[in-house]
Design an enzyme around this catalytic site. Structure first.
Site, PDB file in Angstrom:
ATOM      1  N   HIS A   7       0.191  -4.984  -6.539  1.00  0.00           N
ATOM      2  CA  HIS A   7      -0.816  -4.636  -5.526  1.00  0.00           C
ATOM      3  C   HIS A   7      -0.523  -3.275  -4.917  1.00  0.00           C
ATOM      4  O   HIS A   7       0.590  -2.762  -5.020  1.00  0.00           O
ATOM      5  CB  HIS A   7      -0.923  -5.693  -4.416  1.00  0.00           C
ATOM      6  CG  HIS A   7       0.331  -5.928  -3.630  1.00  0.00           C
ATOM      7  ND1 HIS A   7       1.268  -6.862  -3.987  1.00  0.00           N
ATOM      8  CD2 HIS A   7       0.802  -5.353  -2.488  1.00  0.00           C
ATOM      9  CE1 HIS A   7       2.261  -6.858  -3.102  1.00  0.00           C
ATOM     10  NE2 HIS A   7       2.011  -5.945  -2.188  1.00  0.00           N
ATOM     11  N   HIS A  79       2.234   0.917   0.769  1.00  0.00           N
ATOM     12  CA  HIS A  79       3.207   0.757  -0.306  1.00  0.00           C
ATOM     13  C   HIS A  79       2.530   0.343  -1.604  1.00  0.00           C
ATOM     14  O   HIS A  79       1.385  -0.100  -1.610  1.00  0.00           O
ATOM     15  CB  HIS A  79       4.318  -0.242   0.058  1.00  0.00           C
ATOM     16  CG  HIS A  79       3.881  -1.668   0.263  1.00  0.00           C
ATOM     17  ND1 HIS A  79       3.556  -2.181   1.490  1.00  0.00           N
ATOM     18  CD2 HIS A  79       3.740  -2.702  -0.608  1.00  0.00           C
ATOM     19  CE1 HIS A  79       3.233  -3.467   1.369  1.00  0.00           C
ATOM     20  NE2 HIS A  79       3.327  -3.808   0.097  1.00  0.00           N
ATOM     21  N   GLU A 130       7.654  -1.628  -3.223  1.00  0.00           N
ATOM     22  CA  GLU A 130       8.062  -3.028  -3.152  1.00  0.00           C
ATOM     23  C   GLU A 130       8.233  -3.529  -4.584  1.00  0.00           C
ATOM     24  O   GLU A 130       7.411  -3.223  -5.451  1.00  0.00           O
ATOM     25  CB  GLU A 130       6.961  -3.837  -2.448  1.00  0.00           C
ATOM     26  CG  GLU A 130       7.230  -5.330  -2.363  1.00  0.00           C
ATOM     27  CD  GLU A 130       6.114  -6.092  -1.643  1.00  0.00           C
ATOM     28  OE1 GLU A 130       4.955  -5.635  -1.631  1.00  0.00           O
ATOM     29  OE2 GLU A 130       6.410  -7.182  -1.112  1.00  0.00           O
TER      30      GLU A 130
END
Ligand code: CO
Length: 134
Positions: A7, A79, A130
């Site tokens: 994502h 992010h 991440e």
């Protein structure tokens, strides 16, 4: 080591307006709002054919995205999340190469109930990354 893009997270000043933008103007499939108090965010998931967009808004005073929104009042990309197969191994390998893992350096359970870690953006071209074990 990294697999697919899981994502892209965008911090937004108005979650309803952001959900409307993606649902109405951009014509995407958009979830209802989900409060994640243990992560200090309210989120809306935008489902695309090849990935997800997570619209994030601070929840509570200790929200990890509140300062970001203070600095970026119009919102902004917060992010990128890449999938990895074994987060423990990824973490060891990255630290051996001198990369900084945020927090205590150990993977923790992220917003999707799966182990995640974050890399210091100064080590990753200015973009917070991440890693999520899927
Ligand atoms: Co994320």
């Amino acid at each position: 080591m990294i697999g697919p893009l899981n994502h892209v997270a965008i911090v937004v000043p108005d979650l309803d307006a952001a959900a409307r933008l993606y649902r109405c103007e951009l014509g995407a499939q958009v979830s209802d709002k989900v409060e994640l108090p243990e992560h200090g965010v309210t989120t809306v998931f935008v489902h695309l054919a090849n990935t997800k967009i997570e619209l994030l808004h601070p929840l509570g005073q200790d929200s990890p995205v509140r300062r970001f929104l203070d600095r970026n009042p119009d919102g902004g990309v917060h992010h990128l999340c890449y999938e990895v197969e074994d987060i423990g191994e990824s973490s060891r390998r990255l630290e051996q190469m001198g990369m900084r893992v945020l927090g205590n350096g150990k993977p923790r359970i992220g917003a999707h109930g799966k182990p995640v870690l974050f890399l210091h953006p100064k080590d990753t071209l200015g973009v917070l990354i991440e890693l999520e074990q899927v």
